[in-house]
Design an enzyme around this catalytic site. Sequence first.
Site, PDB file in Angstrom:
ATOM      1  N   GLU A  39       0.819  -1.208   0.000  1.00 24.19           N
ATOM      2  CA  GLU A  39       0.000   0.000   0.000  1.00 24.19           C
ATOM      3  C   GLU A  39       0.853   1.258   0.000  1.00 24.19           C
ATOM      4  OE1 GLU A  39      -3.189   0.476  -0.399  1.00 24.19           O
ATOM      5  OE2 GLU A  39      -3.465  -1.662  -0.709  1.00 24.19           O
ATOM      6  N   CYS A 194     -13.464   1.189 -15.183  1.00 28.75           N
ATOM      7  CA  CYS A 194     -13.906   2.582 -14.969  1.00 28.75           C
ATOM      8  C   CYS A 194     -12.674   3.472 -15.036  1.00 28.75           C
ATOM      9  CB  CYS A 194     -14.603   2.700 -13.618  1.00 28.75           C
ATOM     10  SG  CYS A 194     -15.554   4.232 -13.393  1.00 28.75           S
ATOM     11  N   CYS A 201     -18.389   1.418 -19.856  1.00 33.15           N
ATOM     12  CA  CYS A 201     -19.664   1.336 -19.136  1.00 33.15           C
ATOM     13  C   CYS A 201     -20.510   0.155 -19.607  1.00 33.15           C
ATOM     14  CB  CYS A 201     -20.444   2.632 -19.301  1.00 33.15           C
ATOM     15  SG  CYS A 201     -19.584   4.086 -18.646  1.00 33.15           S
ATOM     16  N   CYS A 204     -19.925  -2.764 -17.351  1.00 34.82           N
ATOM     17  CA  CYS A 204     -19.774  -2.459 -15.924  1.00 34.82           C
ATOM     18  C   CYS A 204     -20.912  -3.096 -15.122  1.00 34.82           C
ATOM     19  CB  CYS A 204     -19.773  -0.953 -15.708  1.00 34.82           C
ATOM     20  SG  CYS A 204     -19.688  -0.482 -13.967  1.00 34.82           S
ATOM     21  N   CYS A 210     -25.736   3.710 -12.211  1.00 41.16           N
ATOM     22  CA  CYS A 210     -24.695   4.749 -12.255  1.00 41.16           C
ATOM     23  C   CYS A 210     -25.267   6.051 -12.799  1.00 41.16           C
ATOM     24  CB  CYS A 210     -23.527   4.281 -13.131  1.00 41.16           C
ATOM     25  SG  CYS A 210     -22.190   5.495 -13.248  1.00 41.16           S
TER      26      CYS A 210
END
Length: 359
Positions: A39, A194, A201, A204, A210
Amino acid sequence: MSSRSADFAGRVLDWYDRHGRKDLPWQQAVTPYRVWVSEIMLQQTQVATAIPYFERFMASYPTLADLAEAPLDDVLHHWAGLGYYARARNLHKAAQLAVDRHDGELPAALDDLEALPGIGRSTAGAILSLGMGRRAAILDGNVKRVLARHEALAGDPARSEVLRRFWDVAERYTPVERTANYNQAMMDLGATLCTRSRPACGICPVNDSCRGHAEGSPAQYPQKQRKAATPERATRMLLCLNARGEVWLRQRPPSGLWGGLWTFPELPLEAGAPAGQDWPAFVHVFTHFRLHIHPRLVRGDQPPVVPAGITGGADAGEDAGVNEAPGRWVTLAPLPALGVPAPVQQLLQRLQALVENES
DNA sequence: AATGCGGGGTT
DNA sequence: AACCCAGCATT
């Protein structure tokens, strides 16, 4: 939970089972320590860039205790070329704090994690969820983009009031079950589908709810902050080479630009510099300015004498003490295990080739 | 609340 | 050449 979001996590998780990434290095032999290191490396850094650094880092420091005991110079050497070197300094410091305060383990509470240097809210959430199986929300660039579009969240996320709304949505959508898979899926959605421009899209899993997609222009979210023109700076780097084929490097102050890394002595172009052979100048690009580097090869067995009060050119704000910072002759072959920024590494390699030719 | 902090990949 | 990436610390 609103009706719109009722099965949001479920659809995201179904997508993850079929299309999510499951073969990244830090997804194997998962431990809080491995997740933490990944991370930190991934802050403002793309996955493909971080992977080789992660592998080398883990080979050298398999456990948190190994990292805590390592010399900082060695850790910075592993970080060299990755950028944002405060991350490496904070990672090393936090490992030592974990040994001192938490019995050598990463704490399992959000507050305790955020108290460690380099760990903010999102990284703490990632460690808790991905590394410890707890429920915690994350909000990295990917999640921010997915949520901004799905909720049609307007406003610049750099503004704290807008950021608070992003976190509210992130917390609301984060499920209690399978939090790790959900968070990983959200990052994968943002990274692979995305995407910043031309989001896919059509395939998705949450396109039917959305708002950005419904509006017809999802790519307008999240709102991008305007960027000022990057200023230009210049510096002269003195490549001091002695008869033994060694070069003089000095360590920069622990904070600020290239903090803790080893660089050549620097002078403003207009300052009086030792005589030598000028190499072609080149430009190194930072986020916030462009640095014109003018290398000058200076042969001699004495370290360069830099007039007192002359500051280096790379960091316009640094103190006059930088050029008086600890310095030493270092061998070119092999190069010692010190942290060196990318443009200095380039110059060292060219010096290596030069000395190789002369011998 | 805004800015400093690297280097490299993508478009 | 612009944009921005698995953000955080500092001021």
